[in-house]
Design an enzyme around this catalytic site. Structure first.
Site, PDB file in Angstrom:
ATOM      1  N   LYS A   8       0.663  -1.277   0.195  1.00  0.00           N
ATOM      2  CA  LYS A   8       0.026  -0.312   0.098  1.00  0.00           C
ATOM      3  C   LYS A   8       0.743   1.021   0.104  1.00  0.00           C
ATOM      4  O   LYS A   8       0.918   2.438  -0.880  1.00  0.00           O
ATOM      5  CB  LYS A   8      -0.730   0.126   1.411  1.00  0.00           C
ATOM      6  CG  LYS A   8      -1.811  -1.157   1.178  1.00  0.00           C
ATOM      7  CD  LYS A   8      -2.878  -0.941   2.882  1.00  0.00           C
ATOM      8  CE  LYS A   8      -2.445  -0.649   4.122  1.00  0.00           C
ATOM      9  NZ  LYS A   8      -1.779  -2.486   4.089  1.00  0.00           N
ATOM     10  N   ARG A  82     -10.353   1.757   7.970  1.00  0.00           N
ATOM     11  CA  ARG A  82      -9.963   0.467   8.132  1.00  0.00           C
ATOM     12  C   ARG A  82     -10.661  -0.265   9.726  1.00  0.00           C
ATOM     13  O   ARG A  82     -11.285  -1.855   9.524  1.00  0.00           O
ATOM     14  CB  ARG A  82      -8.535   0.252   8.867  1.00  0.00           C
ATOM     15  CG  ARG A  82      -7.878  -0.076   8.713  1.00  0.00           C
ATOM     16  CD  ARG A  82      -6.605   0.197   9.613  1.00  0.00           C
ATOM     17  NE  ARG A  82      -5.143  -0.806   9.336  1.00  0.00           N
ATOM     18  CZ  ARG A  82      -4.129  -0.104   8.891  1.00  0.00           C
ATOM     19  NH1 ARG A  82      -3.873   0.936   8.071  1.00  0.00           N
ATOM     20  NH2 ARG A  82      -2.960  -1.182   8.883  1.00  0.00           N
ATOM     21  N   ARG A 121      11.740  -6.917   5.958  1.00  0.00           N
ATOM     22  CA  ARG A 121      11.549  -4.847   6.242  1.00  0.00           C
ATOM     23  C   ARG A 121      12.214  -5.067   7.521  1.00  0.00           C
ATOM     24  O   ARG A 121      12.796  -4.088   8.454  1.00  0.00           O
ATOM     25  CB  ARG A 121      10.251  -4.244   5.767  1.00  0.00           C
ATOM     26  CG  ARG A 121      10.442  -2.953   6.077  1.00  0.00           C
ATOM     27  CD  ARG A 121       9.099  -2.236   5.804  1.00  0.00           C
ATOM     28  NE  ARG A 121       8.385  -2.837   6.802  1.00  0.00           N
ATOM     29  CZ  ARG A 121       6.730  -2.177   6.256  1.00  0.00           C
ATOM     30  NH1 ARG A 121       6.259  -1.337   5.447  1.00  0.00           N
ATOM     31  NH2 ARG A 121       6.086  -2.823   7.587  1.00  0.00           N
ATOM     32  N   ARG A 127      10.942  -2.132  11.483  1.00  0.00           N
ATOM     33  CA  ARG A 127      10.193  -1.738  12.570  1.00  0.00           C
ATOM     34  C   ARG A 127       9.848  -2.982  13.543  1.00  0.00           C
ATOM     35  O   ARG A 127       9.491  -3.462  13.340  1.00  0.00           O
ATOM     36  CB  ARG A 127       9.003  -1.727  11.069  1.00  0.00           C
ATOM     37  CG  ARG A 127       8.088  -0.455  11.619  1.00  0.00           C
ATOM     38  CD  ARG A 127       6.940  -0.196  10.026  1.00  0.00           C
ATOM     39  NE  ARG A 127       6.156  -0.383   9.981  1.00  0.00           N
ATOM     40  CZ  ARG A 127       4.416  -0.896   9.531  1.00  0.00           C
ATOM     41  NH1 ARG A 127       4.569  -0.122   8.091  1.00  0.00           N
ATOM     42  NH2 ARG A 127       3.541  -1.487   9.676  1.00  0.00           N
ATOM     43  N   ARG A 138      -1.387  -8.854  12.536  1.00  0.00           N
ATOM     44  CA  ARG A 138      -1.948  -7.416  11.992  1.00  0.00           C
ATOM     45  C   ARG A 138      -2.838  -8.790  10.615  1.00  0.00           C
ATOM     46  O   ARG A 138      -4.044  -7.366  10.339  1.00  0.00           O
ATOM     47  CB  ARG A 138      -0.541  -6.824  11.086  1.00  0.00           C
ATOM     48  CG  ARG A 138      -0.482  -6.076  12.647  1.00  0.00           C
ATOM     49  CD  ARG A 138       1.285  -5.757  11.856  1.00  0.00           C
ATOM     50  NE  ARG A 138       1.643  -4.904  10.999  1.00  0.00           N
ATOM     51  CZ  ARG A 138       2.815  -5.068  10.639  1.00  0.00           C
ATOM     52  NH1 ARG A 138       3.778  -6.064  10.591  1.00  0.00           N
ATOM     53  NH2 ARG A 138       2.844  -4.335   9.145  1.00  0.00           N
TER      54      ARG A 138
HETATM   55  P1  AP5 Z   1       4.800  -1.718   2.152  1.00  0.00           P
HETATM   56  O1  AP5 Z   1       4.407  -0.566   1.161  1.00  0.00           O
HETATM   57  O2  AP5 Z   1       5.062  -0.303   2.947  1.00  0.00           O
HETATM   58  O3  AP5 Z   1       3.170  -2.764   2.428  1.00  0.00           O
HETATM   59  P2  AP5 Z   1       2.129  -1.762   2.957  1.00  0.00           P
HETATM   60  O4  AP5 Z   1       0.610  -2.988   2.517  1.00  0.00           O
HETATM   61  O5  AP5 Z   1       1.380  -0.284   2.950  1.00  0.00           O
HETATM   62  O6  AP5 Z   1       2.195  -2.458   4.497  1.00  0.00           O
HETATM   63  P3  AP5 Z   1       2.255  -2.037   5.427  1.00  0.00           P
HETATM   64  O7  AP5 Z   1       3.550  -2.729   6.862  1.00  0.00           O
HETATM   65  O8  AP5 Z   1       2.806  -0.449   5.810  1.00  0.00           O
HETATM   66  O9  AP5 Z   1       0.918  -2.092   6.281  1.00  0.00           O
HETATM   67  P4  AP5 Z   1       0.250  -1.926   8.025  1.00  0.00           P
HETATM   68  O10 AP5 Z   1      -1.492  -1.910   7.165  1.00  0.00           O
HETATM   69  O11 AP5 Z   1       0.354  -3.140   8.787  1.00  0.00           O
HETATM   70  O12 AP5 Z   1       0.791  -1.146   8.283  1.00  0.00           O
HETATM   71  P5  AP5 Z   1       0.196   0.681   8.703  1.00  0.00           P
HETATM   72  O13 AP5 Z   1       1.815   1.202   9.173  1.00  0.00           O
HETATM   73  O14 AP5 Z   1      -1.312   1.302   7.664  1.00  0.00           O
HETATM   74  O15 AP5 Z   1       5.089  -2.725   1.221  1.00  0.00           O
HETATM   75  C1  AP5 Z   1       6.030  -3.502   2.845  1.00  0.00           C
HETATM   76  C2  AP5 Z   1       7.015  -4.430   2.498  1.00  0.00           C
HETATM   77  O16 AP5 Z   1       7.471  -5.113   1.081  1.00  0.00           O
HETATM   78  C3  AP5 Z   1       8.605  -3.363   1.770  1.00  0.00           C
HETATM   79  O17 AP5 Z   1       9.196  -3.463   2.558  1.00  0.00           O
HETATM   80  C4  AP5 Z   1       8.699  -2.813   0.426  1.00  0.00           C
HETATM   81  O18 AP5 Z   1       9.751  -2.092   0.341  1.00  0.00           O
HETATM   82  C5  AP5 Z   1       8.494  -4.615   0.449  1.00  0.00           C
HETATM   83  N1  AP5 Z   1       7.588  -4.316  -1.276  1.00  0.00           N
HETATM   84  C6  AP5 Z   1       6.800  -3.367  -2.036  1.00  0.00           C
HETATM   85  N2  AP5 Z   1       6.296  -4.161  -2.761  1.00  0.00           N
HETATM   86  C7  AP5 Z   1       6.709  -5.010  -3.350  1.00  0.00           C
HETATM   87  C8  AP5 Z   1       6.910  -6.086  -4.077  1.00  0.00           C
HETATM   88  N3  AP5 Z   1       5.666  -5.438  -5.231  1.00  0.00           N
HETATM   89  N4  AP5 Z   1       7.562  -6.872  -4.545  1.00  0.00           N
HETATM   90  C9  AP5 Z   1       8.214  -7.522  -3.117  1.00  0.00           C
HETATM   91  N5  AP5 Z   1       8.654  -6.626  -2.227  1.00  0.00           N
HETATM   92  C10 AP5 Z   1       7.395  -5.228  -2.205  1.00  0.00           C
HETATM   93  O19 AP5 Z   1      -0.016   0.148  10.151  1.00  0.00           O
HETATM   94  C11 AP5 Z   1       0.223   0.222  11.141  1.00  0.00           C
HETATM   95  C12 AP5 Z   1      -0.455  -0.315  12.560  1.00  0.00           C
HETATM   96  O20 AP5 Z   1      -1.058   1.327  12.245  1.00  0.00           O
HETATM   97  C13 AP5 Z   1      -1.553  -0.827  12.328  1.00  0.00           C
HETATM   98  O21 AP5 Z   1      -1.422  -1.707  13.058  1.00  0.00           O
HETATM   99  C14 AP5 Z   1      -2.257   0.034  13.232  1.00  0.00           C
HETATM  100  O22 AP5 Z   1      -1.812  -0.598  14.533  1.00  0.00           O
HETATM  101  C15 AP5 Z   1      -2.411   1.257  13.307  1.00  0.00           C
HETATM  102  N6  AP5 Z   1      -2.912   2.062  12.190  1.00  0.00           N
HETATM  103  C16 AP5 Z   1      -3.071   2.749  11.315  1.00  0.00           C
HETATM  104  N7  AP5 Z   1      -3.678   3.064  10.433  1.00  0.00           N
HETATM  105  C17 AP5 Z   1      -4.903   3.001  11.017  1.00  0.00           C
HETATM  106  C18 AP5 Z   1      -6.340   2.607  10.848  1.00  0.00           C
HETATM  107  N8  AP5 Z   1      -6.870   3.759  10.426  1.00  0.00           N
HETATM  108  N9  AP5 Z   1      -6.935   2.682  11.987  1.00  0.00           N
HETATM  109  C19 AP5 Z   1      -6.433   1.888  13.124  1.00  0.00           C
HETATM  110  N10 AP5 Z   1      -5.215   1.523  13.635  1.00  0.00           N
HETATM  111  C20 AP5 Z   1      -4.226   1.985  12.776  1.00  0.00           C
HETATM  112 MG    MG Z   2       1.717   0.814   4.979  1.00  0.00          MG
END
Ligand code: AP5
Ligand code: MG
Length: 184
Positions: A8, A82, A121, A127, A138
């Site tokens: 994402k 979410r 990662r 992280r 998650r």
């Molecule tokens: P990346 O692009 O970072 O993927 P992502 O989908 O953004 O993964 P996240 O880990 O950020 O998702 P998340 O939903 O758990 O975290 P968030 O920050 O939203 O890519 C991941 C890895 O893969 C990277 O190393 C990248 O380089 C690699 N990659 C990318 N594309 C690739 C490809 N095509 N091929 C190979 N490798 C690839 O949320 C974190 C926490 O915050 C949540 O758990 C929650 O506690 C809180 N939170 C955030 N938003 C909310 C909300 N709206 N409501 C409540 N709690 C929230």
């Molecule tokens: Mg992300």
């Protein structure tokens, strides 16, 4: 939208540049609070490290504060909404600005690949939620609380499903193409 590790954030960065959108990532906003050592950050960190969801109230007020600064509202939302509560609050907020949602992109990636990416990662960037137990939590939270929202947007004809496996550029081309077609 998509499970943790679906790409994402990676794709949102590319799409925001190519389509001149402001990217709003609730995960990034929360991590900024954690780094800055704010009270909100301290509370959020406990939840994030367990893989749970930060409360809707906190998330909605953070997003509102950002949207309030934009005119016109041309945004790409990463990791928000979410929960059903967040989706309903978002609709209300956007309506109050005379805006609305054009499309929801679902990035599909199998579980084994998600775990591989996130553990990678975790090793590289450290992280704190990229460890196996938190990754599993998650993923479960995504399936229980967030994935059902896709039906909400599907009923409105807004969802584009995209295969998220492949090179970053391949996935980007797929998203770009999907946005030019009618949703299924
Ligand atoms: P990346 O692009 O970072 O993927 P992502 O989908 O953004 O993964 P996240 O880990 O950020 O998702 P998340 O939903 O758990 O975290 P968030 O920050 O939203 O890519 C991941 C890895 O893969 C990277 O190393 C990248 O380089 C690699 N990659 C990318 N594309 C690739 C490809 N095509 N091929 C190979 N490798 C690839 O949320 C974190 C926490 O915050 C949540 O758990 C929650 O506690 C809180 N939170 C955030 N938003 C909310 C909300 N709206 N409501 C409540 N709690 C929230
Ligand atoms: Mg992300």
């Amino acid at each position: 939208m998509g499970p943790p590790g679906a790409g994402k954030g990676t794709q949102a960065n590319l799409l925001a540049v190519s389509r001149h959108l402001v990217k709003l990532s609730t995960g990034d906003m929360l991590r900024t609070h954690v780094k800055a050592g704010t009270e909100l950050g301290a509370r959020a960190k406990l939840v994030m490290d367990e893989g749970g969801l930060v409360s809707d109230d906190i998330i909605i007020s953070m997003v509102k504060a950002e949207l309030d600064q934009l005119d016109p509202i041309r945004v790409l939302l990463d990791g928000f909404p979410r929960t059903t509560g967040q989706a309903e609050a978002l609709d209300e907020l956007l309506a109050s600005y005379g805006a609305g949602i054009d499309a929801a992109i679902e990035l599909r990636v199998d579980d084994a690949e998600l775990v591989r990416r996130l553990l990678g990662r975790g090793q590289q960037e450290g992280r704190s939620d990229d460890n196996e137990a938190t990754i599993r939590r998650r993923m479960a939270v995504y399936h229980e609380q967030t994935k059902p929202l896709l039906d909400y947007y599907r009923q409105q004809g807004k969802v584009r499903d995209v295969d998220g496996v492949g090179t970053t550029d391949d996935v980007f081309q797929r998203i770009d193409g999907a946005l030019e077609t009618e949703p299924v």
